[in-house]
Structure formats: C-alpha cells, structure tokens
Write an enzyme that holds these catalytic residues in place. Sequence first.
Site, PDB file in Angstrom:
ATOM      1  N   LYS B  74       0.867  -1.190   0.000  1.00 23.69           N
ATOM      2  CA  LYS B  74       0.000   0.000   0.000  1.00 23.69           C
ATOM      3  C   LYS B  74       0.896   1.229   0.000  1.00 23.69           C
ATOM      4  O   LYS B  74       1.921   1.250   0.703  1.00 23.69           O
ATOM      5  CB  LYS B  74      -0.852  -0.056   1.270  1.00 23.69           C
ATOM      6  CG  LYS B  74      -1.928   0.987   1.423  1.00 23.69           C
ATOM      7  CD  LYS B  74      -2.750   0.675   2.683  1.00 23.69           C
ATOM      8  CE  LYS B  74      -3.951   1.593   2.821  1.00 23.69           C
ATOM      9  NZ  LYS B  74      -4.801   1.226   3.971  1.00 23.69           N
ATOM     10  N   SER B 150      -9.460   0.613   2.959  1.00 21.26           N
ATOM     11  CA  SER B 150      -8.666   1.513   2.139  1.00 21.26           C
ATOM     12  C   SER B 150      -7.508   0.841   1.409  1.00 21.26           C
ATOM     13  O   SER B 150      -6.943   1.441   0.512  1.00 21.26           O
ATOM     14  CB  SER B 150      -8.134   2.653   3.004  1.00 21.26           C
ATOM     15  OG  SER B 150      -7.258   2.169   3.999  1.00 21.26           O
ATOM     16  N   SER B 174      -9.531  -1.768   7.073  1.00 19.14           N
ATOM     17  CA  SER B 174      -8.930  -1.525   5.756  1.00 19.14           C
ATOM     18  C   SER B 174      -8.075  -2.661   5.203  1.00 19.14           C
ATOM     19  O   SER B 174      -7.681  -2.612   4.044  1.00 19.14           O
ATOM     20  CB  SER B 174      -8.113  -0.231   5.780  1.00 19.14           C
ATOM     21  OG  SER B 174      -8.974   0.874   5.820  1.00 19.14           O
TER      22      SER B 174
END
Lengths: 63, 456
Positions: B74, B150, B174
């Site tokens: 990420k 996310s 997330s």
Amino acid sequence: MTLSYDAYAVQAAALIGLPLPPDRVAAVAANLAVAAGMAALVFAVPLSVADEPAPVFVAAPAP
Amino acid sequence: MTATHIAADVRAGRRTAVSVAQAALAKVAAGNPRLNAFTHVDAARALATAAAVDAAIAQGRDPGALAGVPFAVKNLFDLAGIATLAGSKIERDAAPAARDAFLVRRLLAAGAVPIGALNMDEYAYGFTTENAHDGPTHNPHDLARMAGGSSGGSAAAVAGGLVPLSLGSDTNGSIRVPSAMCGIFGLKPTYGRLSRSGSYLFAGSFDHLGPFAGTLEDLALAYDALQGHDPDDPAQTPSPVQPVGGLSGIAGLRIGVAGGHFAKGGHPEALAAVTGFARALGATVTVDLPLATAGRAAAFLITMAEGGNLHLADLKSRPDDFDPATRDRFLAGTLIPATWLLQAQRVRAAWRTQALAAFETVDCFLTPTLPCVAPLIGQATMEIDGATLPVRPMLGVYTQPISCIGLPAMAVPLADPGGLPLSVQLVAAPWREDVLFRVADTLVRAGVAAAPEVPG
C-alpha cells in the site's frame, strides 16, 4: 434555540482558525450530524467515574 | 503461483529469483491497466533485489523463507527513494523516503522482492479505494465493482494474480474489507504486534499493519516473516515472535458465533456465510457482545478526531488539494467536541473489558466481514432491512468494533460463494493469532474456505 450544525461548524472552525468557505459548510455539517449520532450511542453507555479512557500513558518502560 | 511454491522453487534452484521477478513485472504490465492496483512499479529495484537473492543462493547462503517472492505494498509504506503518497496529492511534494518501512525491511530480509506501491483511499480514510487522484481500483471478480478499501490496491493485486503477497494497513477494517470484497485472506494482527514505523499513520489509536495472500499458507509465511521487535514504534508491545506456519487443528478450542450487532444489518448471503463456517467448525455457542455497537461508534469518533487533527495544517492551508471524499470528513473531525472524544475513549475501554470477558468462554468467534458483496464503483447507497443507507460507512460495520479494541482478526473467503466473493471474520483474544490460523486451517481443510477463482 434549535441546534444548527451549519452554525456550529462555522463557529467551531473560526475558534480553531480553520477557513471554511460557505460552499463547504453543508457537507461538513452533514458529517457532524452523523458524528452526533455516533456520540449519542457512546453517551448511552452507562459509565462510572472508575471507567478510565482507553489510552494509558507510560512515562517510560519500567527498568 | 503461490508464495510458498515460488520460495520453494527458488530455494531449490529450480527457478531464479530474476525469472520470477520478470514474470511478475510482465503480469503487472498486462493486468494492472484493468485493475488500477499499482500506483508505482519499480522494475529496476525488483530485478536488482532478485539478482541479489540469486547471488546469495549461488554463494551457498540462505536466501530466506520468502526467497524470490514478489510483493507490493500500500502506498503509505515507505519505499526508499520514492515519496510516500498515502493516496494523496499533497504528499507528492514530500521528499523521497530515506529508508524502507520496518515491515518492508522484514520481507526483504526474508528474500522477498518488492515490485511497487499500491492504490488506496486518500490517507486511508475510506473503504472503497475510489481515489480521486489515482482513480478507482477495480475488483478482479467484476471490474465494475469496488475492490474495497482503504487497502484496495493490496487486495486487488493479490486477487488479480499480479503478486502473491502484499501489505496494507487496517484502522477500521482496511485490510479485512478489501480482502473480503476481493475473496482473499487478510490478517489484522493484535494492536501493537507488528511495527508501524516507516508507514504513514491515520488514527494512531487504531492503526495496524498486516499481510494479504491468496492462500492461508502464504499468509502464515508472510506473517511469520513480519514479526519482530522494532524500538522505533512506540505503539508496539514487545512480544515474543510466535510463528503460525504449519499450525492446524481445533482440538480444545471453543468457537462461537457473535450475536447481536454482528447478526443483523447485513444482506442474507453475508450473514449466511457465517452459518456455513460455523457448521463446518461445529460452533453452536452464540457470543453476546452488547457493547459492540457503541464500540463501533467510539471508533468512528476517535478516528474522525485523530485524522482531522493529523491533517489540520493542510486542511487550513491547502484544502483544495484533498480528495473531496475525505476532505469533508477530516474537516468535520477537527470540529467535534472534546467530550465526545473522551467519552468514546472511555466506552472503548468498557467495550474491551466486555470483549475480554467473552474470551473466558470462547477462544474464537465468527462474524460476517462485510454486510454485502462488493458494491458497484460509484454506488452511494444500498438497501438493508428495507432502509436505504449510505454505502461507505456501512462497509465497516462488522470490522470497526474489532479494531477499536485491537483484537486480532482474519478475513477468510468462502471457497464457493456462488457469485461474488463472501467472507467471514475470525476474531480471537489479543496475542492469539495462532488461534485464527488454526481455525482458518480447519476451514481450508474442510474445503469451505479458499480464494475463489477469478473468472477468466
């Protein structure tokens, strides 16, 4: 006096020095209204003075 | 090909790490335009790292448990030499990271090969990865649908077969939410288990980091490599490395199904997923957790306040550079009354006490991971129990109470969901990730848990 999230947003933003243009007030107020719903849920939990906040400060790891 | 197979092949000299890296880069080049999972690909670094792994093997040195395994992170993890975007436009102005994040260094030490950085909701504030700056990440099972967030890029890259392993962060769900939408395994360890240093935080009270994988074996391989003490993360609780690789069997474990908050508010197929796993495990006890709804509300308020405060300087000086989807929530977060935040922190402690008491009667409980299958990209509302509700906040309804109190949790996909992916959240007591892996392994061996195949 009726609560106005718009008025609250404008005044609270002024208090912390946050510029809040008029065209953004409604969206911020809507988010505050959602948060108020969440606040109602946490204030519905019966707590006593013995219920401390979760974070516990540690001066330093114990030697 | 799984991380486990790649590492075994590379360690045995059947394949070179460089050939694996070249194949991964080719997969990313071919697959990423459809998925939009990657925001940065560093072929030179990947090939140089892989060459070093091959050199170690040629010299007779141990290349590590993840030898030659491609991975991606990420884009809130520091990767030396590039700016850490955290999904934002604002951080494009930031200096390149001087060194890799701690968990990236752990994977590199195990011989893994970094391919690049992955898309996310801006500053991790969202469950959809509909990023205004980089565009939405698409779900490999249906490109019209969300990958979740996310850490949407982290889930889509693994589910779409671009890399076998990825890393993400989980503050309110997330890791678990995108894992569920994309039909893969995702682990949010105990709060304080894995170091967060070198990652861009969101709401420090709840920020966790963890791995994604297409198989449980790969998830364990990654998690075992990630464990380790880091004096640079003040929130890490020093704990011994507790390997989970190879754990199996639920003998002696008491497994329950969460009731109340976790048994309502979802579509029938999402709730039925739990019933199916419970049957496979012989779990019949219902675990009552009456403070879960208040715990979720506490997480909502604390996240909003901490996130708003973290970004206050930019909210004052350059609000137009934020993603509109996150900006108004951050703005509101700077304005909430202090007493809401403190009440939320006291309720959080009470909710923790209640949950820990539940673990006196069970070792693990099951909940749905999501109330629904992956919504369409751009979908604003959904129907639940006859009510029309906003999609975005609803996606965290079952994951938020759990991260609020730092319990370890794993999103486990149904092997045969009969359509779009479905997922069950396994939850254990703090520091008992081993229980999650034992229960998940039992579900895998029973044939009910696995990453469903992505349609051709």
